[in-house]
Structure formats: structure tokens, C-alpha cells
Design an enzyme around this catalytic site. Sequence first.
Site, PDB file in Angstrom:
ATOM      1  N   CYS A  96       3.738  -1.780   6.026  1.00  0.00           N
ATOM      2  CA  CYS A  96       4.140  -1.430   4.664  1.00  0.00           C
ATOM      3  C   CYS A  96       4.060  -2.702   3.826  1.00  0.00           C
ATOM      4  CB  CYS A  96       5.522  -0.780   4.626  1.00  0.00           C
ATOM      5  SG  CYS A  96       6.879  -1.831   5.207  1.00  0.00           S
ATOM      6  N   TRP A  97       4.894  -2.826   2.803  1.00  0.00           N
ATOM      7  CA  TRP A  97       4.802  -3.980   1.910  1.00  0.00           C
ATOM      8  C   TRP A  97       5.178  -5.274   2.614  1.00  0.00           C
ATOM      9  CZ3 TRP A  97       2.862  -6.314  -2.022  1.00  0.00           C
ATOM     10  CH2 TRP A  97       3.516  -7.388  -2.642  1.00  0.00           C
TER      11      TRP A  97
END
Length: 348
Positions: A96-97
Site C-alpha cells: 500500500c502507501w
Amino acid sequence: MTPFTLTSLTTLQTLKADTIIDVRAPVEFAQDHMPGAINLPVLTDDERALVGTIYAQESPFNARRIGGALVAQNTATHLQNALSGKDGGWQPLVYCWRGGQRSNAFATILDQVGWRVQLLEGGYRSYRRAVVQTLYDTPLPHRLMLIEGGTGTAKTALLHHLSQCGAQVLDLEAMAEHRGSLFGAISTPQPAQRMFESRVARALTPLDPNRLTFVEAESSKIGQRIIPPSLWTRMGDAPRITINAPLSARADFLCRAYADLTRNAAQLGNLIDLLRPYHPAGRIAKWQAQAQAADWQALAAGLIGEHYDPRYTKSAAASASPVAQIDMPDLDEETLIETAKDLITRFT
């Protein structure tokens, strides 16, 4: 779950994963993502905005509770659809981020199913740091040779033939999805700056720095995309080969290369109008009339001779002398192929 640590872009060559899964929202994925990744978002764009608002305006607890439910629902949908055909030997890499809650939640469920899941430590941010290190923080070791010449001298086509003949090339216009001039936009929008930089870094990584790499001479911007500083500095120091061809051959080549513009008279007229600050009204009217009459050869020759060539001549005068001048009688495929072979023989 097994952590995967990305210390540089070359580390990706050691990655053994069947599928790279980016679980960020679609808007994040569209800006940039790891090479070859697919997007299985655990929060949609609207859901991500909602959870963020709740976090800021209500409480982190409520945001996690509501976000957790949404993540579980979306993960179930992916299991029932995109991942339904994966067998027990399938090995994904998830990120993810920043390698936080979204990827951990998704990867945990996949791990519980029985798949051998890898989790990217630091998430997308670790990948982005590797791109920045390559294109901003570290001098490039590559040996570059610029292919320059006036508008319509088939420089991009020559690059393709160089590649087909075995040379190393870097096609920046393809990565920027733009042909590098006022008339250079194509039917698809340009990638975001980060995506462009990812493409450049990915293209540079496997190139052998000890071998010559041919690249087209460009301004610092290709459309709206900026050439990253490490590459721009290397291009500024690189020797250049100048391509020359007769005006008629260049005009004919432009008519073929920009055939898409001839099918949209309104768009072409709008682009010609953008040249008004640089030319007398009579000249603009002449070009507009040629466009309306579909006199493409005359229009192309006029744009080359009266707009592009004077600017190219001024720019070239400020640069060091080229290491070679290639005079081509025409820009046919056979001529371009022979020129590519000759350049490889002479310079590699």
C-alpha cells in the site's frame, strides 16, 4: 507473511512473485505504481476520502472501525472475483502507501487462505525512494549519445531501428506519451510525472552502462512531463549526432507521422492558433487555409521552414559541434535501417 525489502531498483530483479498487488485507491494507483502491478483496492477513492474525513473530524478509532469493515468487504470481493482462480502455489507481493494497515490487512487474509504472501516493507514509498535515488540523487553512469536534427528528420523512427538492430536506446517520447512539440500530443493523456519517472527508471535499470545508449535530443520538457535531473544532466554532457534530410522528405515524413492530426481539422486549427504570438497574421491565415484545404505537404513544409527550423538553428548554435552529421537523401524505411546499421558500426 514474508517481508520484502527494496533497497534499490535492481533489488526488483531478485523478486520472485507471481503477481504484484497494489491495494491503494485507484487515484493513487493512477499516479504511479510498481512495474507490472495490478490494482486491487481495499478502499475505493470515495471510501478512502470518507475514512480520512472521519479520522480528522471524529476520531481515529471510528475511522479504523469503519475502514476495517470496508477493507474486509472489498477484500472479500477480490477473493470472489479477481483471485478466485488462483491455486495454492500462487505467490503474491502486496503493498500500500507505506506498508501499513491497508496492505497488512489484505495480506493477512491472503496468508490465512494459505498463499505464500510477501509484504513490501515501507510500501510504495520505498519504491518511490528508489526511483528518486536513481533519477535525482545519484549521477547516472550511462554512456549516452544524442540523436538530434530538425523537426521531421525521423529521429524517433531511427531510434526504433537502432533498437531493432541491437543497440541500446532510451525512447523518452514513448514513455512520456508525447511527440515532443506543440503538435505532439497523442490520443491518450500523458502519464503523471511520477509515472513518467517510473518508466524512465525502469528503462534505465537493465541498460549496460558500459555500452552506448542512443537517446533523442529533447528540451527539458516533453509535453508537460519534465526530464528528471540526473538524466537531463547526463544528456547535457552527451555527444550528439545530427540528422539532416531535404525539406520535402521531412514534410512527407511529418504527414505520415502526424496523420492523426489530419483527421481532426478543428484540433489542428486550434494548435495553429497557438502560434499567433510568434508569426504575422498573414502567415497564420495561410497555414489555416492549407489545413482547411487538406494541403498537408505545403502546411508541413511551411511549419518546418518558417517555425521550427529557425528555432532549431538558434538552439543548435549554442551547443557544441556534433561528433557526426548524417545526410540522408530521404526518410524511407530502407534508408533509416541502413543509417541505424551505420551508426552502430561507427559508434558502438
